[in-house]
Design a protein around this motif. Structure first.
Motif, short mmCIF file in Angstrom:
data_model
loop_
_atom_site.label_atom_id
_atom_site.label_comp_id
_atom_site.label_asym_id
_atom_site.label_seq_id
_atom_site.Cartn_x
_atom_site.Cartn_y
_atom_site.Cartn_z
N GLU A 83 40.34 28.62 34.27
CA GLU A 83 40.58 29.43 32.77
C GLU A 83 39.21 30.41 32.44
O GLU A 83 39.33 31.70 32.10
CB GLU A 83 40.36 28.37 31.53
N VAL A 84 37.96 29.99 32.95
CA VAL A 84 36.72 31.00 32.78
C VAL A 84 36.99 32.05 33.58
O VAL A 84 36.70 33.16 33.11
CB VAL A 84 35.48 30.13 33.18
N VAL A 85 37.09 31.75 34.75
CA VAL A 85 37.51 32.81 35.82
C VAL A 85 38.57 33.98 35.26
O VAL A 85 38.44 35.10 35.33
CB VAL A 85 37.69 32.34 37.23
N GLU A 86 39.62 33.15 34.88
CA GLU A 86 40.78 34.16 34.36
C GLU A 86 40.19 35.07 33.12
O GLU A 86 40.72 36.23 33.13
CB GLU A 86 42.20 33.27 33.97
N LYS A 87 39.79 34.51 32.32
CA LYS A 87 39.38 35.20 30.79
C LYS A 87 38.22 36.18 31.38
O LYS A 87 38.23 37.38 31.02
CB LYS A 87 38.61 34.37 29.94
N PHE A 88 37.31 35.76 32.44
CA PHE A 88 36.22 36.86 32.92
C PHE A 88 36.68 38.06 33.37
O PHE A 88 36.41 39.14 33.16
CB PHE A 88 35.12 35.86 33.71
N LEU A 89 37.63 37.92 34.22
CA LEU A 89 38.25 38.84 35.04
C LEU A 89 38.91 39.82 34.15
O LEU A 89 38.93 41.03 34.20
CB LEU A 89 38.89 38.61 36.48
N LYS A 90 39.94 39.02 33.23
CA LYS A 90 40.66 39.84 32.45
C LYS A 90 40.01 40.74 31.36
O LYS A 90 40.29 41.97 31.07
CB LYS A 90 41.65 39.12 31.51
N LYS A 91 38.63 40.08 31.11
CA LYS A 91 37.77 41.15 30.22
C LYS A 91 36.99 42.08 30.85
O LYS A 91 36.95 43.38 30.72
CB LYS A 91 36.90 40.08 29.66
N PHE A 93 37.44 43.08 34.34
CA PHE A 93 38.25 43.95 35.51
C PHE A 93 39.68 43.92 35.16
O PHE A 93 40.46 43.22 35.86
CB PHE A 93 37.97 43.09 37.07
N PRO A 94 40.07 44.68 33.86
CA PRO A 94 41.42 44.71 33.41
C PRO A 94 42.25 45.53 34.30
O PRO A 94 41.91 46.22 35.34
CB PRO A 94 41.13 45.72 32.03
N GLU A 95 43.55 45.56 34.17
CA GLU A 95 44.46 46.32 34.83
C GLU A 95 44.13 47.71 35.00
O GLU A 95 44.32 48.37 35.95
CB GLU A 95 46.10 46.12 34.40
N SER A 96 43.71 48.52 33.79
CA SER A 96 43.30 49.89 34.13
C SER A 96 42.06 50.13 35.19
O SER A 96 42.12 51.13 35.52
CB SER A 96 42.74 50.31 32.78
N THR A 130 37.50 46.94 44.44
CA THR A 130 38.75 46.95 43.79
C THR A 130 39.36 45.57 44.94
O THR A 130 40.48 46.05 45.56
CB THR A 130 39.86 48.02 43.80
N PRO A 131 39.01 44.35 44.59
CA PRO A 131 39.65 43.37 45.38
C PRO A 131 41.28 43.30 45.12
O PRO A 131 41.86 42.63 46.02
CB PRO A 131 38.63 42.20 44.94
N THR A 132 41.62 43.52 44.28
CA THR A 132 43.00 43.56 43.87
C THR A 132 44.07 44.68 43.86
O THR A 132 45.00 44.86 43.36
CB THR A 132 43.12 43.11 42.12
N HIS A 133 43.29 45.38 44.96
CA HIS A 133 44.21 46.71 45.33
C HIS A 133 45.50 46.52 45.68
O HIS A 133 46.53 47.19 45.57
CB HIS A 133 43.31 47.53 46.22
#
Length: 221
Positions: A83-91, A93-96, A130-133
């Motif tokens: 949950e921490v990782v998910e919230k941290f990256l969403k904050k 490293f957003p989709e934009s 951008t690891p999520t490229h």
């Protein structure tokens, strides 16, 4: 609860705080997580899961706005490390930001005075940021080749005995790596600014060496 009640060594806290994340635009949240996890992996406590250790220590790796953001989650609302990782990256490293990174990767162009090795290192840097490229290796290779200057492509194509884009990703990567080795050797030996004529001679020599290495590899196979 058990992890939160453990007294961790001050040296460990000090080590974690040497890798502070403040939430600034130029900071890389993925790199921060990687370093934090690497530090926590050295902590072994019998009966305590490694994810619990990360969860209880993560706040020590934050500062400034990022720390305030983390403390905005009241009580034990973040119950797992996932949950921490998910919230941290969403904050941070957003989709934009992913879209911006993907655009930078796909629009790479070799600068006029940029060597092949410099262009490749810059391209790899964009991929790391951008690891999520989501670009698979063959697509990455095509993007890189498409972004090279015509003069560089003209050197790569003869080295393959045709067009480099017709080679398999493994063959094309090997050829580029061979040319990079010669490129680095030239940069080490260069003690003066070469003339245009000497640059052409060096580039032709690189292509010939790369071709020889490529053919030798095929003969070995």
């Amino acid at each position: 609860m058990q992890a939160n009640n453990i007294n961790y060594p001050h040296s460990l806290i000090h080590l974690i705080q040497g890798n502070l994340f403040q939430g600034l635009p130029n900071e890389d949240p993925y790199a921060h997580l990687a370093t934090f996890i690497e530090i926590c992996n050295n902590v072994k406590i019998v009966g305590l899961p490694y994810k619990a250790i990360r969860l209880s220590l993560f706040s020590f790796s934050l500062a400034g706005e990022a720390k305030r953001w983390f403390h905005s989650f009241k009580g034990n609302s973040l119950k797992t490390w996932e949950e921490v990782v998910e919230k941290f990256l969403k904050k941070y490293f957003p989709e934009s930001k992913t879209a911006e990174g993907k655009a930078a990767i796909s629009s790479l162009h070799q600068f006029p005075n940029e060597s092949l090795s410099e262009a490749l290192e810059r391209f790899r840097g964009l991929l790391r940021r951008t690891p999520t490229h989501g670009f698979f290796e063959p697509i990455q290779l095509n993007m890189f080749i498409d972004g090279l200057r015509p003069q560089t492509k003209q050197l790569l194509d003869p080295s393959t005995g045709g067009k480099i884009k017709l080679k398999t990703p493994k063959e094309a990567t090997e050829l580029i790596e061979n040319m990079l080795a010669n490129d680095h050797a030239i940069l080490r030996d260069r003690t003066h600014q070469p003339t245009n004529e000497s640059l052409i001679e060096l580039s032709s020599h690189d292509a010939l060496l790369a071709q020889n290495k490529f053919l030798s590899k095929k003969l070995e196979i």
